[in-house]
Design a protein around this motif. Sequence first.
Motif, short mmCIF file in Angstrom:
data_model
loop_
_atom_site.label_atom_id
_atom_site.label_comp_id
_atom_site.label_asym_id
_atom_site.label_seq_id
_atom_site.Cartn_x
_atom_site.Cartn_y
_atom_site.Cartn_z
N TYR A 196 0.85 -1.19 0.00
CA TYR A 196 0.00 0.00 0.00
C TYR A 196 0.88 1.24 0.00
O TYR A 196 2.02 1.20 0.46
CB TYR A 196 -0.86 0.04 1.27
CG TYR A 196 -1.90 -1.03 1.36
CD1 TYR A 196 -3.13 -0.89 0.72
CD2 TYR A 196 -1.68 -2.18 2.10
CE1 TYR A 196 -4.11 -1.87 0.83
CE2 TYR A 196 -2.64 -3.17 2.21
CZ TYR A 196 -3.86 -3.01 1.58
OH TYR A 196 -4.82 -3.98 1.68
N THR A 197 0.33 2.34 -0.43
CA THR A 197 1.01 3.62 -0.27
C THR A 197 0.83 4.08 1.17
O THR A 197 -0.08 3.61 1.88
CB THR A 197 0.44 4.69 -1.22
OG1 THR A 197 -0.92 4.96 -0.83
CG2 THR A 197 0.49 4.24 -2.69
N GLN A 198 1.66 5.01 1.60
CA GLN A 198 1.50 5.54 2.95
C GLN A 198 0.14 6.22 3.08
O GLN A 198 -0.52 6.10 4.12
CB GLN A 198 2.63 6.52 3.30
CG GLN A 198 2.60 6.95 4.75
CD GLN A 198 2.79 5.78 5.72
OE1 GLN A 198 3.72 5.00 5.59
NE2 GLN A 198 1.89 5.66 6.70
N ALA A 199 -0.31 6.89 2.03
CA ALA A 199 -1.62 7.55 2.08
C ALA A 199 -2.75 6.53 2.26
O ALA A 199 -3.70 6.77 3.00
CB ALA A 199 -1.85 8.37 0.81
N GLU A 200 -2.65 5.39 1.59
CA GLU A 200 -3.67 4.33 1.75
C GLU A 200 -3.68 3.79 3.18
O GLU A 200 -4.75 3.56 3.76
CB GLU A 200 -3.42 3.19 0.76
CG GLU A 200 -3.71 3.55 -0.68
CD GLU A 200 -3.25 2.49 -1.67
OE1 GLU A 200 -3.98 2.28 -2.66
OE2 GLU A 200 -2.17 1.90 -1.46
N VAL B 194 3.25 -1.44 9.43
CA VAL B 194 3.34 -0.38 8.42
C VAL B 194 4.47 -0.70 7.44
O VAL B 194 4.27 -0.64 6.22
CB VAL B 194 3.56 1.00 9.07
CG1 VAL B 194 3.88 2.06 8.02
CG2 VAL B 194 2.33 1.41 9.89
N ALA B 195 5.64 -1.06 7.95
CA ALA B 195 6.78 -1.36 7.08
C ALA B 195 6.46 -2.52 6.14
O ALA B 195 6.76 -2.45 4.94
CB ALA B 195 8.01 -1.67 7.92
N LEU B 196 5.85 -3.57 6.68
CA LEU B 196 5.50 -4.72 5.85
C LEU B 196 4.49 -4.33 4.77
O LEU B 196 4.69 -4.63 3.59
CB LEU B 196 4.92 -5.85 6.71
CG LEU B 196 4.39 -7.04 5.91
CD1 LEU B 196 5.54 -7.89 5.41
CD2 LEU B 196 3.41 -7.85 6.72
N LEU B 197 3.41 -3.66 5.18
CA LEU B 197 2.35 -3.33 4.22
C LEU B 197 2.77 -2.27 3.20
O LEU B 197 2.19 -2.19 2.13
CB LEU B 197 1.09 -2.89 4.95
CG LEU B 197 0.40 -3.97 5.79
CD1 LEU B 197 -0.80 -3.40 6.52
CD2 LEU B 197 0.00 -5.16 4.92
N ARG B 198 3.77 -1.48 3.52
CA ARG B 198 4.32 -0.55 2.52
C ARG B 198 5.10 -1.32 1.46
O ARG B 198 5.03 -1.01 0.28
CB ARG B 198 5.26 0.47 3.19
CG ARG B 198 4.60 1.54 4.00
CD ARG B 198 3.81 2.55 3.18
NE ARG B 198 4.43 2.98 1.95
CZ ARG B 198 5.24 4.02 1.79
NH1 ARG B 198 5.52 4.78 2.82
NH2 ARG B 198 5.74 4.31 0.61
#
Length: 169
Positions: free
Chosen positions: A10-14, A31-35
Amino acid sequence: MNLDHWTRGYTQAELDDAQAKFGLVFPPDLVALLRERRPVRGHDWADEAAIRSMLEWPLEGLPFDIEHNALWWSEWGERPDHPEARAEVLRSVLSRAPKLIPLLSHRYLPEQPHESGNPVFSVYQADVIHYGANLEDYFEREFNGWGHRPWPDQIRYVPFWSDLVERNC
């Protein structure tokens, strides 16, 4: 890393939008993983109805066990006679428990503490067990097998959820 298990992140905005929409704060390792990437079979944070359903899942199963499987902890006080009163006690208990963030199926990462290294729980009614000592450990076990490596001696304690694990052993 088996690429068949992962898709684009995902983007940070998402991620910021998802956290705001659902009232969550993702731990830094999530967050790190999903980015970087997200599991193909994981929950889609753009699917609001599905995410809301999975956020409610752990909270919906516990009343069943209170009513049908004698779940009641002494620290909750005397067990009320009426189901509505028991449900109110449970709501109060759960309001103090860390929120759970859905990962895959009924596997969850606790929102708190807001730091890396939280354990992953499998939650099915009051049947709560560790499914990973942390996020990395969980995905290795999920994709490479439960017994892929030995369990660590220490797993971070998370109020309420770790207590459920202990009481299930």
